[in-house]
Design an enzyme around this catalytic site. Structure first.
Site, short mmCIF file in Angstrom:
data_model
loop_
_atom_site.label_atom_id
_atom_site.label_comp_id
_atom_site.label_asym_id
_atom_site.label_seq_id
_atom_site.Cartn_x
_atom_site.Cartn_y
_atom_site.Cartn_z
N GLU A 463 2.19 -79.00 87.12
CA GLU A 463 2.77 -77.98 86.22
C GLU A 463 2.74 -76.55 86.74
O GLU A 463 2.98 -75.62 85.97
CB GLU A 463 2.11 -78.06 84.83
CG GLU A 463 2.35 -79.40 84.15
CD GLU A 463 1.83 -79.50 82.72
OE1 GLU A 463 0.98 -78.69 82.34
OE2 GLU A 463 2.29 -80.40 82.00
N GLU A 560 5.20 -87.16 81.68
CA GLU A 560 4.16 -86.85 80.68
C GLU A 560 4.79 -86.67 79.32
O GLU A 560 5.80 -85.98 79.18
CB GLU A 560 3.44 -85.52 81.01
CG GLU A 560 2.31 -85.60 81.99
CD GLU A 560 1.52 -84.30 82.05
OE1 GLU A 560 1.46 -83.58 81.02
OE2 GLU A 560 0.96 -84.02 83.11
#
Ligand code: BMA
Length: 885
Positions: A463, A560
């Protein structure tokens, strides 16, 4: 002080690859320095024996000097441990024979983290990276008889803060959010990033010798590692294996190397020269019977065969090397290419030329104290993954590069691994020594892991592209170029470059989520890394109704997504006291590390269920745990089914989703989180649901504009001729009110196709007085040989609005039958979300959390330790939805 005696043993070759036999004949001595050491804090007020491998926290606990770190609020009260400096000491006795070897190395497989190493008062080396192996040359500092070895650790917390103080600019985030109750500046230290706290985990910044320690002595050379990576030349239809020997040679050594895979009649001999120092020596073995090679396949797509690769090295007649390792053959490609009718690029994995939908979850460290992660624990968690039809896991970048056994078990079970490098949710410094230690970390980890077929992709970080692109850390526009430059320096110019040099056999992505090739076009940080037309996405939305599939991104690959739930009472009980057992207790809010998480779970659950309101406080607490698990299971079911049914079509330019890895598989402690498996291994309701929503053949239903659609999803290789059977049930009675059948349809292998479609109103009108409130649907697929895949359900209203749903009386009879324990259930009315719980008896049911639409049902219990029908019967509780109203 404890002593390690040196025993001379003859086993030369230690290799980090998956050596099946290992062994060697060269005079080489290795002595383990594991076992008992002494550890003390900086002012000497605490001194006790230490286990190696281990860490200070677990030793303190073992000696009764602290309470269980996981008990109640101890993560806070134990904070002092990582603010102190600690020194490990041992005495080793060395013979002159040992000392007179040409080279003597002090080898640490893992040091956590910042330390200086002293032998007989001389500083022989320093460490600053938990993810590196260190080898210090100590021949000149050893003496005959007793030698004192000390490893002095600096507080990781103070070290990180000190590094920050010396940084000329901030490298955000400076600290974790308050709700995580953690410590600051973890991005300045090369250590498990979650060890300073995470949104599912406590702050335990560990210190210690977390992997093996030993002395290695040798005269000619030492083989550090062997790696064997196959590659396939499709134009020649030829397999070859690139074998790399990492050798530490004392002198120039001529050697005749023979590499062979006997089972494939392949053998080649090479004449080589090992130059002094550490070198990588590459040999390519062409496989003779390439057409006969049996391929490694992901779970459910085929088997996982391996071959034994042998490497022998001779100097004249002296056998210098003799090692054997496993080699698995498979190819992997990450396909990013234009899709007709859709802007952007595809994003899917092709294994052995076959496009494969990745089904699975994300793996986090299985314990705050890595020395507690036993082989049995690793095996149990990975087995639990394949038992619910997962074929992939992502080793997330805020934890650790897992132990060798983890990857070996994934190889054996056919679990594909998306392997992150250990950087997560932060910007990182790029000071010279930081980059230097990361470079060594990357070389070592890639070298250690690249022989594993299970690893199908490397990914630079978790991320961090998104954090920069969508400005998580309020970086002023004028300062953005600094962080962009740092990002490219670390992940592109260093990590990516090294990986591409060390391992061309699998793809590399700079981040996750990313737009992949498109991010590269945009200078490595895309304007919107969550763009559904490219790459992978992470998606979380806690308050929008998770039963509404239109809220989910129609992504190419969902790496995710998730919802939280609470672990069961039996998991919480050992780390709490009676005062803690209410949803409003301090304990319940302490263990929640995600802002407003406890509230969000209730709000999401309340969209479709009545919230528990028992006047008995304990029942209300355990009912609330149950309802959070029901909510989580149903939410992730809906979302995963959406991704799986989106694998074939493109709608409004979006689709061809080829992966669904929900967040997260496992837990690090006993706390609420996104996991489907609780700390300790117990399956949450979600994990049981995964068994169905990841089934190879699956019917998926949803509504669009009041029309019911059923898709047939198949991961099989072969085509099937399937019929959908939709049964309409009333909440108030057992037998279906009516039943409908689709025409038979050819469902190609690896596809999702519409098999049934009907307006809900028409469907209900034709079905004896059913309304959305009084009826619900079950459905399955079948072919001429019978039912294919599980039976699924679709509710036409929220269960809280269901009319006619009664409180069932469910009885259970536990019996020992042959090797297994069975539970025979009887209900007097329809029961949704039937939940069997046997407290702390480890094991799992054959299914759980199910909808009971018939009077009788039998479920098996697979115990993970010896138990009896009597014990199971005593512990068994049975709950269904209306029991919590
Ligand atoms: C993602 C993950 C983790 C986190 C999870 C839940 O961002 O990468 O960092 O634990 O979401 O918030």
């Amino acid at each position: 002080m404890t002593r390690c005696r040196i025993v001379s043993v003859v086993f030369t070759l230690w290799c980090l690859c998956d050596s099946v036999f290992g062994g060697s004949l060269l005079q080489h001595t290795s002595v383990s320095l594991d076992g008992k050491w002494i550890v003390s804090n900086s002012n000497g007020s605490l001194t006790f024996t230490a286990e190696v491998p281990g860490c200070v926290h677990t030793d303190l606990y073992r000696h009764g000097l602290i309470q269980d770190p996981y008990f109640r609020f101890n993560d806070l009260s134990h904070g002092w441990i990582s603010l102190d400096n600690w020194t490990y000491t041992t005495t080793l006795s060395v013979t002159s024979e040992f000392r007179t070897k040409q080279e003597v190395l002090l080898v640490f497989d893992g040091v956590d983290t910042v330390s200086s190493v002293w032998l007989n008062g001389v500083n022989v080396g320093d460490t600053d990276n938990m993810f590196r192996r260190y080898g210090f040359s100590v021949k000149d500092h050893l003496k005959d008889g007793d030698n004192v070895l000390k490893v002095s650790f600096l507080s990781p917390v103070l070290y990180a803060a000190e590094r920050r103080r010396h940084s000329s600019y901030r490298v955000p985030p400076e600290c974790p959010p308050d709700v995580q109750k953690g410590v600051c500046h973890v991005n300045f230290i090369r250590k498990a990033q979650c060890s300073f706290s995470w949104d599912w985990g406590p702050s335990f910044p560990t210190m210690g010798l977390w992997k093996e320690v030993r002395l290695e002595a040798f005269d000619v050379l030492q083989l550090l590692q062997v790696s064997a990576v196959p590659s396939y030349n499709s134009s020649l239809s030829q397999w070859s294996v690139q074998v790399e020997l990492f050798v530490d040679a004392v002198q120039l050594t001529n050697c005749q190397i023979t590499v062979s895979v006997p089972e494939l009649d392949s053998e080649q001999t090479f004449h080589t020269q090992f130059v002094p120092g550490k070198t990588k020596n590459v040999f390519v073995l062409n496989i003779e019977k390439s057409d006969q090679v049996k391929l490694w396949w992901p779970h459910t797509h085929g088997r996982q065969p391996f071959y034994v690769l042998s490497v022998r090295g001779l100097q004249d007649k002296l056998l210098l090397l003799d090692t054997r390792s496993k080699v698995y053959f498979r190819t992997v490609e990450l396909v990013q290419e234009p899709i007709p009718g859709s802007p952007g690029l595809s994003f899917y994995f092709r294994i052995n030329n076959k496009p494969i939908f990745l089904k699975g979850s994300n793996w986090i460290p299985a314990h705050s104290f890595q020395n507690q992660v036993s082989p049995a624990l690793v095996r149990n968690l990975l087995q639990s993954a394949v038992d619910v039809n997962m074929n992939a896991l992502r080793v997330w970048g805020g934890g650790v590069y897992e132990q060798d056994l983890f990857y070996s078990v994934c190889d054996e079970l056919g679990i594909m691994i998306w392997q992150d490098f250990m950087f997560a949710c932060a910007m990182y410094p790029t000071e010279e020594d930081f980059i230097e230690t990361v470079r060594e970390e990357v070389v070592q980890q890639v070298t250690r892991l690249k022989s594993h077929p299970s690893i199908i992709i490397w990914s630079g970080n978790n991320e961090n592209e998104a954090a920069l692109a969508t400005d998580w850390f309020d970086i002023p526009v004028s300062e953005r170029p600094v962080y962009l430059k740092d990002y490219v320096t670390l992940y592109v110019n260093n990590i990516r470059k090294i990986v591409q040099m060390e391992d061309q056999s699998r793809p590399f992505l700079v981040s996750s989520p990313t737009n992949g090739a498109e991010s590269e076009q945009e200078g490595w940080v895309a304007a919107d890394p969550y763009d559904t037309h490219y790459g992978d996405t992470h998606f979380y939305s806690y308050l929008s109704d998770c039963w509404d599939w239109t809220t989910f991104p129609r992504t190419r690959f969902a790496s995710e997504y998730g919802f939280q739930s609470w672990p069961s009472f039996s998991t919480l009980q050992p780390v709490s006291v009676a005062d803690d057992w209410s949803y409003n207790s301090d304990f319940v809010s302490h263990r929640q590390h995600h802002q407003d998480g406890n509230q969000q779970m209730l709000e999401q659950a309340a969209l479709h269920f009545h919230l528990p309101n028992s006047t008995d406080p304990l029942k209300r607490f355990t009912d609330t745990i149950y309802i959070t698990q029901v909510m989580q299971a149903q939410c992730i079911k809906t979302q995963t089914e959406f991704y799986r049914r989106s694998q074939t079509e493109i709608i409004e330019g979006k689709g061809q989703t080829m992966g669904a890895l929900y967040w997260q598989l496992n837990d690090i402690w006993q706390a609420p989180s996104w996991s489907s498996i609780e700390f300790g291994g117990k399956w949450k309701m979600l994990h049981y649901f995964a068994q169905n929503f990841f089934a190879a053949v699956l019917p998926v239903a949803f509504e669009a504009a009041d029309t019911l659609w059923v898709y047939a999803v198949s991961d099989l290789s072969q085509d099937l001729k399937l019929t959908a059977v939709v049964a309409v049930y009333s909440w108030a009675q057992f037998d279906p009110v009516c039943s409908l059948k689709s025409d038979a349809l050819l469902v190609p292998g690896g596809s999702a196709v519409v098999i049934f479609k009907q307006p809900v109103a028409a469907l209900l009108a034709g079905c004896g007085g059913c309304t959305r409130a009084t009826c619900f649907l079950t459905f399955h697929l079948e072919d001429s040989s019978g039912q294919q895949g599980p039976t699924n359900h679709h509710f036409l209203c929220s269960p809280k609005d269901a009319a006619g749903l009664q409180r069932p009386n469910i009885t259970a009879k536990v019996q020992q039958s042959d090797a297994s324990i069975t539970v025979s259930l009887h209900t007097d009315s329809v029961a949704p979300f039937v939940w069997l719980d046997v407290g702390n008896i480890p094991g799992r049911f054959s299914c759980n959390g199910f909808l009971m639409v018939s009077r009788n049902m039998t479920v098996r219990f697979e115990a993970w330790r010896p138990t009896s029908a009597t014990e199971v019967s005593k512990s068994l509780t049975v709950l269904s939805l209306t029991d919590v109203y």
